[in-house]
Design an enzyme around this catalytic site. Structure first.
Site, PDB file in Angstrom:
ATOM      1  N   TYR A 141      35.405  41.640  39.426  1.00 36.51           N
ATOM      2  CA  TYR A 141      34.829  42.278  38.236  1.00 36.51           C
ATOM      3  C   TYR A 141      34.383  43.707  38.498  1.00 36.51           C
ATOM      4  CZ  TYR A 141      34.675  37.628  36.053  1.00 36.51           C
ATOM      5  OH  TYR A 141      35.000  36.406  35.528  1.00 36.51           O
ATOM      6  N   LYS A 188      38.337  30.272  48.015  1.00 32.02           N
ATOM      7  CA  LYS A 188      39.770  30.000  47.955  1.00 32.02           C
ATOM      8  C   LYS A 188      40.339  30.541  49.265  1.00 32.02           C
ATOM      9  CE  LYS A 188      43.428  28.581  45.661  1.00 32.02           C
ATOM     10  NZ  LYS A 188      43.694  27.153  45.419  1.00 32.02           N
ATOM     11  N   ASP A 220      39.473  25.210  43.162  1.00 32.60           N
ATOM     12  CA  ASP A 220      40.232  24.308  42.280  1.00 32.60           C
ATOM     13  C   ASP A 220      39.730  22.871  42.417  1.00 32.60           C
ATOM     14  OD1 ASP A 220      41.178  24.782  44.822  1.00 32.60           O
ATOM     15  OD2 ASP A 220      43.284  24.485  44.354  1.00 32.60           O
ATOM     16  N   ASP A 244      31.510  32.507  37.546  1.00 34.33           N
ATOM     17  CA  ASP A 244      31.550  32.662  36.090  1.00 34.33           C
ATOM     18  C   ASP A 244      32.227  31.438  35.469  1.00 34.33           C
ATOM     19  OD1 ASP A 244      31.393  33.780  33.595  1.00 34.33           O
ATOM     20  OD2 ASP A 244      32.938  35.304  33.928  1.00 34.33           O
ATOM     21  N   ASP A 248      30.347  27.879  33.537  1.00 34.94           N
ATOM     22  CA  ASP A 248      30.635  27.515  32.142  1.00 34.94           C
ATOM     23  C   ASP A 248      31.163  26.086  32.071  1.00 34.94           C
ATOM     24  OD1 ASP A 248      29.798  29.890  31.034  1.00 34.94           O
ATOM     25  OD2 ASP A 248      31.538  30.032  29.697  1.00 34.94           O
TER      26      ASP A 248
END
Ligand code: NAD
Length: 353
Positions: A141, A188, A220, A244, A248
């Site tokens: 980001y 990851k 994942d 992020d 959620d």
């Protein structure tokens, strides 16, 4: 104690929920003999309309003079063109970066009384109590990017340094020490170089926290475990974009987005506190917003920025008591059942304080 709190209502229901939080904080201030001053300022769409920028310098100047920021939400259909040069969420990213608020704390609890509002079986929700720690000022980001090139290609860069990872890892390990002493670091590392650095650094920081158990989970797999065994997590640490997304995802465990608080903190006591939800234009101005996420954010403000643990706990217990008494805003009302307004819910919490 004397404290100055910057209130940034923002857009949509942000205005309604921060208003209610100010009522509750004023009540706590009186009840416990404190002196809280609130300074309101602009951010988001309303700031674009009034000043042409989503984070005016005046807002930063006001915030710099305060002990903490309480924020509602930004955005809405009026400012939703993703190609517009000035966008509400730019103000959010800018204020986090300005104050170097590198760690985002998001507690997620499942409330048995609200289990019918989640798509998961109620037995999976028993004892779900997770604290997510998301890195907030690094990664893709904020990394180098190409936004306007020839139009045929674009890139973002997930860039992390060892100090950036280490400082947020320390926040997560310390939080775990105060909880069930279990930290899950999400990455990851099997694919991304930046995530191999992440894993190595978190493991090195772990050497300072022998009392905390650490495990590493690929992002994942983590998304799957959050739905299949959410109660097995205590503190979950993740880089910016993965955090992020998984926070959620985890919000469904709580029954409604309106239930969830967050704190963005840095190296100092100063912090920014905001509910996890957005400006909810579909219900704005109707008295239907659930103020719980903002009230619990105000409790985090009392705890982390003002050091008022007893007051923070009193507020959290008052919210629980209100829910236990059956107080329900529209989003958490039983199907076909009655509900009360944002303001009535807040009054129930104040009554329980
Ligand atoms: P949203 O969180 O605003 O709403 C999603 C759904 O949840 C809606 O149906 C809404 O009515 C409901 N909801 C959200 N908060 C609630 C509450 N407190 N009580 C009851 N119901 C609630 O997400 P969205 O609709 O995707 O986005 C709307 C706007 O908010 C967009 O402009 C988006 O960019 C912005 N947004 C801002 C933030 C932020 O300020 N941190 C976060 C997310 C989205």
């Amino acid at each position: 104690m004397k404290a100055t709190i910057t209130v940034l209502p923002g857009d949509g229901i942000g205005v309604e929920v921060t208003n209610q939080a100010m009522h509750v904080l004023s009540r706590i201030s009186t009840q416990y003999g404190h002196d809280f001053t609130f300074h309101e300022a602009l951010i988001g769409g309303i700031a674009i309309d009034k000043t042409g920028t989503s984070l005016p310098d005046e807002t930063l100047a006001i915030a710099e003079q305060s002990d903490a920021i309480l924020l509602g939400a930004v955005g809405g259909p009026k400012w939703s063109d993703p190609t517009a040069p000035v966008r509400p969420e730019q103000g959010l990213l800018k204020i986090r970066k300005h104050f170097e608020l590198f760690a985002n704390l998001r507690p997620v609890r499942a409330y048995p009384a609200l289990s019918q509002h989640t798509p998961l079986r109620s037995e999976l929700l028993e004892n779900v109590d997770i604290l997510f720690v998301r890195e907030l000022t690094g990664g893709a980001y904020f990394g180098p990017r190409q936004e306007q090139g020839d139009g045929d290609s674009a890139y973002d860069t997930m860039l992390y340094s060892v100090p950036e990872v280490a400082r947020v890892a320390h926040v997560a390990f310390r939080a775990a020490q105060g909880r069930r002493k279990q930290l899950t670091s999400v990455d990851k590392a099997n694919v991304l170089a930046s995530m191999r650095l992440w894993r190595r650094t978190v493991s090195e920081v772990h050497e300072d926290y022998g009392d905390v158990a650490l495990d590493h989970v690929l992002v994942d797999a983590c998304t799957m475990y959050l739905m299949t065994r959410p109660a097995s997590f205590d503190v979950v640490l993740a880089e910016n974009m993965f955090g992020d997304i998984i926070t959620d995802e985890a919000s469904v465990l709580a029954g409604s987005l309106g239930m969830l608080p967050s704190a963005s903190i840095g190296a100092e006591k100063f912090g920014l506190y905001e509910p996890v939800h957005g400006s909810a234009p579909d219900i704005a101005g109707q008295g239907k917003a659930n103020p719980t996420g903002t009230l619990l954010s105000a409790a985090m403000l009392l705890r982390y920025s003002l050091g008022l643990e007893a007051e923070a706990m009193a507020l959290e217990q008052a919210v629980e008591a209100a829910l236990a008494s059956g107080a329900r805003t529209a989003d958490i009302a039983p199907r076909g059942g009655g509900f009360i307004s944002t303001e009535e819910f807040t009054q129930t919490v104040i009554g329980a304080l």
